[in-house]
Enzyme design. Structure first.
Site, PDB file in Angstrom:
ATOM      1  NE  ARG A  21      11.564  26.487  26.952  1.00  9.70           N
ATOM      2  CZ  ARG A  21      12.064  25.451  26.319  1.00  9.70           C
ATOM      3  NH1 ARG A  21      13.081  25.616  25.453  1.00  9.70           N
ATOM      4  NH2 ARG A  21      11.566  24.233  26.487  1.00  9.70           N
ATOM      5  CG  ASP A  22      10.374  24.459  22.525  1.00 14.07           C
ATOM      6  OD1 ASP A  22      11.479  24.768  22.059  1.00 14.07           O
ATOM      7  OD2 ASP A  22       9.850  23.353  22.347  1.00 14.07           O
ATOM      8  CG  HIS A 214       8.378  18.589  24.016  1.00 13.51           C
ATOM      9  ND1 HIS A 214       8.209  19.772  24.708  1.00 13.51           N
ATOM     10  CD2 HIS A 214       8.903  18.935  22.811  1.00 13.51           C
ATOM     11  CE1 HIS A 214       8.631  20.779  23.952  1.00 13.51           C
ATOM     12  NE2 HIS A 214       9.047  20.292  22.789  1.00 13.51           N
ATOM     13  CG  HIS A 216       9.582  18.911  17.866  1.00 13.30           C
ATOM     14  ND1 HIS A 216      10.457  19.918  17.538  1.00 13.30           N
ATOM     15  CD2 HIS A 216       9.386  19.016  19.208  1.00 13.30           C
ATOM     16  CE1 HIS A 216      10.775  20.612  18.626  1.00 13.30           C
ATOM     17  NE2 HIS A 216      10.141  20.071  19.651  1.00 13.30           N
ATOM     18  CB  CYS A 247      15.413  22.114  18.611  1.00 13.59           C
ATOM     19  SG  CYS A 247      16.866  21.941  19.670  1.00 13.59           S
TER      20      CYS A 247
END
Length: 308
Positions: A21-22, A214, A216, A247
């Site tokens: 998904r991400d 979460h 990055h 993102c």
């Protein structure tokens, strides 16, 4: 590799895989549904038990995931694996329910700037939008996760006060969510900041039993921040196979923490994950081939033959 434990770490960590998904929502080209299905299936075969599979966001906003229904229709789902999907609103929830989904996630923001860019709403308006989604989902027996993005910094607003993050997080959890994922959307966080935020959330009644992280890796801090979170008591870590993703609404956000890099570190610490690293690396190499570029994961690179 010799496993050498450190004191104060959990015996086991649950990896919440976000690559399908991400990761794939950030691809410029649409990945064929057959490839997505095989990707998810191979991740499950590698031992990942929670795989965020797709999103029921309007196709206009995330065309890369416009095939959500088609994917769920062809995906051979294992009874031992959870397949949460992202839903933005009640229409998204309708679609999730119609496709037999039992776990969903909503995506909130700690800052007004990102809320407007990502949701086209203020923070207050987004919470009002989420309220009936969570209420209906819980009434239907669904498990609900909440993301709070920009929790450690925002590209438009800069530093985000911890109190501001805690306030939004508390309001999200008060809707009835079961888990909160703290998102360092642009990767600016460092271990002390992570620890302070987790402690502040705990003081506000959101304990580590309901938290996930979460991270990055924009500034190379994702693993360091993960270790700080584990020492603070967190046992659920989001990661993306092969380091896919970023993102779409924050240009400075580079890839997610690669699942392989996380598993390598946890294996070295003697922390159980249930994930077969070799199978996972093979899956990410396969996916990188479908995308036409090498994986940014250091572990995938290190464990791949030089000729490939």
């Amino acid at each position: 590799m010799m496993a050498t434990p450190l004191p104060g770490l959990p015996d086991r960590v649950t990896i919440y895989e976000v690559g399908p998904r991400d990761g794939l929502q950030n691809e410029k080209a649409v990945v064929p549904v057959e490839v997505k299905s095989e990707f998810v299936t191979r991740l499950a075969a590698a031992g990942l038990t929670t795989i965020e599979t797709t999103s029921f966001v309007h196709p206009k906003w995330v065309p890369q995931l416009a095939d959500a229904e088609e994917l769920l229709g062809v995906l051979p789902r294992s009874g031992d694996v959870r397949y949460p999907v992202l839903v933005p609103n009640e229409r998204g929830l309708d679609r999730a329910l119609a496709n037999g989904i039992t776990e969903i996630a909503i995506f909130g923001s700690a800052t007004e700037s990102f809320a407007r860019r990502n949701l086209n709403r203020t923070v207050d308006e987004s919470l009002k939008m989420f309220a009936p989604v969570v209420e209906r989902a819980r009434a239907e027996g669904l498990w609900v996760r909440a993301y709070v993005s920009m929790a450690l910094g925002d590209p438009w607003e800069g530093d985000v006060p911890i109190g501001q993050v805690v306030s939004v997080a508390s309001r999200l959890m008060d809707l009835g969510c079961s888990q909160l994922s703290i998102g360092d959307t642009i990767g600016v966080g460092t271990p002390g900041h992570v620890t302070a935020l987790i402690e502040a959330l705990g003081a506000a009644g959101i304990g580590t039993d309901r938290l996930a992280v979460h991270f990055h890796d924009t500034y190379g801090q994702a693993l360091a921040n993960t270790l700080a979170a584990l020492r603070a008591g967190v046992t659920v870590v989001d990661a993306s196979a092969g380091g896919l993703g970023g993102c779409p609404y924050a240009e400075s956000a580079t890839g997610n923490l690669p699942t392989e890099d996380l598993v390598w570190m946890l294996n070295g610490l003697g922390v159980e994950t249930g994930v077969d690293l070799d199978e996972l690396v093979a899956t990410s190499r396969w996916m990188a081939g479908r995308l036409g570029r090498p994986s940014p994961s250091r572990v995938v690179q290190a464990l791949s033959p030089e000729s490939e």
